[in-house]
Structure formats: structure tokens, C-alpha cells
Design an enzyme around this catalytic site. Sequence first.
Site, PDB file in Angstrom:
ATOM      1  CE1 TYR A  62     177.121  29.261  83.845  1.00 60.54           C
ATOM      2  CE2 TYR A  62     177.274  28.642  86.148  1.00 60.54           C
ATOM      3  CZ  TYR A  62     177.045  29.591  85.181  1.00 60.54           C
ATOM      4  OH  TYR A  62     176.738  30.883  85.553  1.00 60.54           O
ATOM      5  N   PRO A 206     181.940  38.676  89.781  1.00 58.98           N
ATOM      6  CG  PRO A 206     182.127  37.376  91.705  1.00 58.98           C
ATOM      7  CD  PRO A 206     181.656  37.317  90.290  1.00 58.98           C
ATOM      8  CG  LEU A 207     186.843  38.388  91.889  1.00 67.45           C
ATOM      9  CD1 LEU A 207     187.739  37.184  92.118  1.00 67.45           C
ATOM     10  CD2 LEU A 207     187.234  39.530  92.821  1.00 67.45           C
ATOM     11  N   GLY A 208     185.165  40.793  87.916  1.00 69.44           N
ATOM     12  CA  GLY A 208     185.349  41.371  86.595  1.00 69.44           C
ATOM     13  C   GLY A 208     185.405  40.375  85.466  1.00 69.44           C
ATOM     14  CG  LEU A 214     190.765  42.531  90.303  1.00 69.72           C
ATOM     15  CD1 LEU A 214     190.516  41.233  91.053  1.00 69.72           C
ATOM     16  CD2 LEU A 214     189.610  43.492  90.506  1.00 69.72           C
TER      17      LEU A 214
END
Length: 282
Positions: A62, A206-208, A214
Site C-alpha cells: 500500500y 466491503p463496499l464493492g 450502492l
Amino acid sequence: MNVNMIAANTFLLGGDLRVNRLGFGAMRLALGGSIRDPEAAVAVLRRAVELGVNHIDTAGTYGFGDLHAHELIRQALSPYPKDLVIATKVSSPGEAAAAQLRGLVEQDLRRLGLDHLDLVYLRVGGMDTAGGESLGERFTVLADLRHEGLIRHLGVSHIDETQLAEARSIAPVAAVQNQFHIYNRSDAEVLARCEQDGIAYVPYSPLGGGRARLDTARITSVAARHQATPAQVALAWLLATSPVTLAIPGTSSLDHLTGNIAADGLRLTIDDLAELSEQHVA
């Protein structure tokens, strides 16, 4: 929803590290996000801990330019709170490269300023479908480092059930990190295995991951009933799916951070979950 602290919604990771189930993913601080200001990244990390986050997910890869998530975490939070759990990931393609893993772990220790790592995932493969290769030699390297005291708990990432079983035949697995979210439930069998055996299941993206909307009718309907946002509903759905799921949404925005953490206080009803069970139908 109260955003001054997250609710007492916890999980005992590896049998001895109690973490709040809603944590923080550090990828967007230094890779592919909008942030390019180290001071802003430090502010986000410090605020996350102030709001009750005690599980931060990072990786040696990262980084973007002069920014690197490990150094940002160290700058923001060292000396670290006693209850803070930092998880990192290492990857080395192919069994022949297993020897590289020790160097990657030692590099993570230096960058984070730690004498041991709480949780290290072996990331297997790229972004293709998980499975199809042995992880034995690589996982054995990490198991040896755990025996030496450099790693407290081991995890595996981007794996299938066969690979999970192989890893567990070598050493205890405390956590699995696979892709799973309200739009992608294809990993349900691995999640079920984790739930059965008390292994933390920590979905990445986790949010795509920005690749899924969404704002479908079903999600927005549930959000409206709770005066919440679609993202908060998606995170609350993850936490409601299984008692072993840990959510690690990442952000480079203080406003988004506050909104994400507020999702821990959102309790979906049985009717909400039934409506979301077919969320892909607008």
C-alpha cells in the site's frame, strides 16, 4: 446514530485479541485514493482510533509515490494503544519465492516500528478466481516466523476452501480475507466454514471497491427507514451476515470515516435483511 464511539460489537480474534468488528482499511491512504497529503492521512488515522477503531488492516504494497501506509500508521499512532491490532498482508507468487516472505515480514516490522506483528495474511494469487495452487511452502515460512515470535496470528487471503484446509493443516488460521460484499456473495461457503470454526472473516472491498453501485432501490429503501446512507446499510449488512465478519472500510476522508463508523450502530431488522437478500433486483 451516535458517531462519538462505536458500539460494543466485538470479536475475539485468534482467541486472545478482542477487536471491534468495524475496523479501518489503510489502502486508500496511500494507494489509488484521492489523498496525497500525509497530514490528512494522519488525521484520518487518529480520528479513527478516537472513534473506537482498534483493528487496522494494511499491507506492504500500500504505497503511492512518497506515501506508504505503514509509515503513515506509525507516524499517526506510535506509540500504539495497547488494544490496537494491526494486520498486514504479504504475498510471494509461487512456491519457489517462499524465501522472500521472511524479508517482507521483517520489512513490515521495521516500517511499522513493531517487534512483532499481530496478524499476517498470506495473500495467494492475484485478482483471478481463488484456488488452484498449493500454499503449503509459503504458509510454512509464516508458521516458522510465528514460532519465532515475530508473528502472533496467521491469516490467508484470496483462497478457496481447499487452500484454507491446507493452511490449517500447517498452523492455526485466525482470519480469512476474501472478497465478499452485498453485491458479491460468491464466497458464502468459505464464510460458513469460518463461522463454524470461529475464524474471523474479513472481506476486502466491503463496499464493492468502487465497482458496484450502492443506490439500488432495495438498499435505498432500507437506508431511508433508518435515516442512514446506502454505504452504512452495506456495512451493517456485512456485520449482520455472520458473527465472524469484520468490516474494514477504507477512506481518505474524515467525513466518510465518520459515516462508515456510524454503521456499527445500525441494527438491521429481519425485514431489512429479507429485503436485502434480493438486493440485486432494483
